[in-house]
Design an enzyme around this catalytic site. Structure first.
Site, mmCIF file in Angstrom:
data_model
loop_
_atom_site.group_PDB
_atom_site.id
_atom_site.type_symbol
_atom_site.label_atom_id
_atom_site.label_comp_id
_atom_site.label_asym_id
_atom_site.label_seq_id
_atom_site.Cartn_x
_atom_site.Cartn_y
_atom_site.Cartn_z
ATOM 1 N N PRO A 131 0.465 -1.241 -0.193
ATOM 2 C CA PRO A 131 -0.131 -0.207 0.034
ATOM 3 C C PRO A 131 0.711 1.442 -0.130
ATOM 4 O O PRO A 131 0.112 2.014 -0.517
ATOM 5 C CB PRO A 131 -0.634 -0.071 0.905
ATOM 6 C CG PRO A 131 0.100 -1.233 2.367
ATOM 7 C CD PRO A 131 0.732 -1.931 1.561
ATOM 8 N N CYS A 132 2.159 1.191 0.576
ATOM 9 C CA CYS A 132 2.874 2.613 0.200
ATOM 10 C C CYS A 132 2.996 3.113 -0.764
ATOM 11 O O CYS A 132 3.433 3.871 -1.638
ATOM 12 C CB CYS A 132 3.971 2.231 1.232
ATOM 13 S SG CYS A 132 4.901 1.494 0.658
ATOM 14 N N ARG A 133 3.442 2.086 -2.098
ATOM 15 C CA ARG A 133 3.616 2.073 -3.488
ATOM 16 C C ARG A 133 1.995 2.391 -3.923
ATOM 17 O O ARG A 133 2.033 3.591 -4.874
ATOM 18 C CB ARG A 133 4.358 1.058 -4.471
ATOM 19 C CG ARG A 133 5.219 0.420 -3.921
ATOM 20 C CD ARG A 133 6.494 1.112 -4.436
ATOM 21 N NE ARG A 133 7.706 0.620 -3.741
ATOM 22 C CZ ARG A 133 8.642 2.093 -2.757
ATOM 23 N NH1 ARG A 133 8.244 2.559 -2.640
ATOM 24 N NH2 ARG A 133 9.440 1.009 -2.730
ATOM 25 N N ASP A 136 2.024 6.475 -3.166
ATOM 26 C CA ASP A 136 2.810 6.970 -4.013
ATOM 27 C C ASP A 136 2.008 7.422 -4.791
ATOM 28 O O ASP A 136 2.112 8.741 -5.353
ATOM 29 C CB ASP A 136 4.204 6.380 -3.921
ATOM 30 C CG ASP A 136 5.327 6.364 -3.056
ATOM 31 O OD1 ASP A 136 4.753 6.867 -2.024
ATOM 32 O OD2 ASP A 136 5.736 5.295 -3.202
#
Length: 179
Positions: A131-133, A136
């Site tokens: 989820p961090c991608r 972004d």
């Protein structure tokens, strides 16, 4: 528009395109998906072999995809979990197996985005796009979570990472939005 409402609309679009959809409600709403896709190599051959060391040598198997979509409470973005099966029953559990299925441009994105871990829609593990991608990606788009096109745009990102595995869901959404 709530995430659950967006999932219900997405499920209608996907169902019209032949994607099996089921809304699961545990402590959260999760959309469970299933579809089949046949991948072609550059020569359109129909070969499938499994090497002795169990690394997939794959030209054109039938791939069954199980996927789960949920809203990540920690990252506050949609999260995509998936488990591909070669020829209906062989789970693909090695990164090399997944990469053999992806287009070159997708492999580069997948290298940074893919992980394997507990899947909230099952009692097991599955691949997922971190989820961090995804966060972004949404920061770059500057789109609000309430926007009705939020999940459709998110699916385009998922497709960039997992193409051609996700082609059937992209086609289903595209066809539904054209009609």
């Amino acid at each position: 528009m709530s995430f659950k409402s967006q999932l219900l609309i997405l499920a209608q679009k996907l169902s019209k395109g032949g994607i099996s959809c089921e809304l699961i409600e545990f402590d959260e709403c999760i959309l469970k998906l299933e579809w089949h896709t046949e991948l072609l190599d550059k020569n359109d051959s129909l070969l499938y072999e499994q090497e002795e060391d169990d690394i997939l040598s794959l030209m054109n198997p039938m791939i069954t995809m199980h996927a789960w979509i949920r809203d990540s409470p920690s990252f506050e973005v949609p999260q995509f979990f998936f488990q591909p099966y070669a020829n209906g029953s062989d789970p693909l559990t090695k990164m090399e197996q997944i990469f053999e299925l992806l287009e070159g441009s997708s492999q580069n994105l997948a290298y940074d985005a893919l992980a394997i871990g507990d899947c909230p829609g099952t009692v097991g593990i599955a691949w997922y796009i971190h989820p961090c991608r995804t966060r972004d990606y949404f920061e770059m788009l500057q789109i609000d979570k309430e926007d009705p096109k939020y999940l459709s745009l998110w699916l385009l990102y998922i497709h960039q990472v997992l193409s051609p595995l996700t082609q059937p869901i992209i086609k289903a959404v595209d066809d539904a939005e054209k009609s």
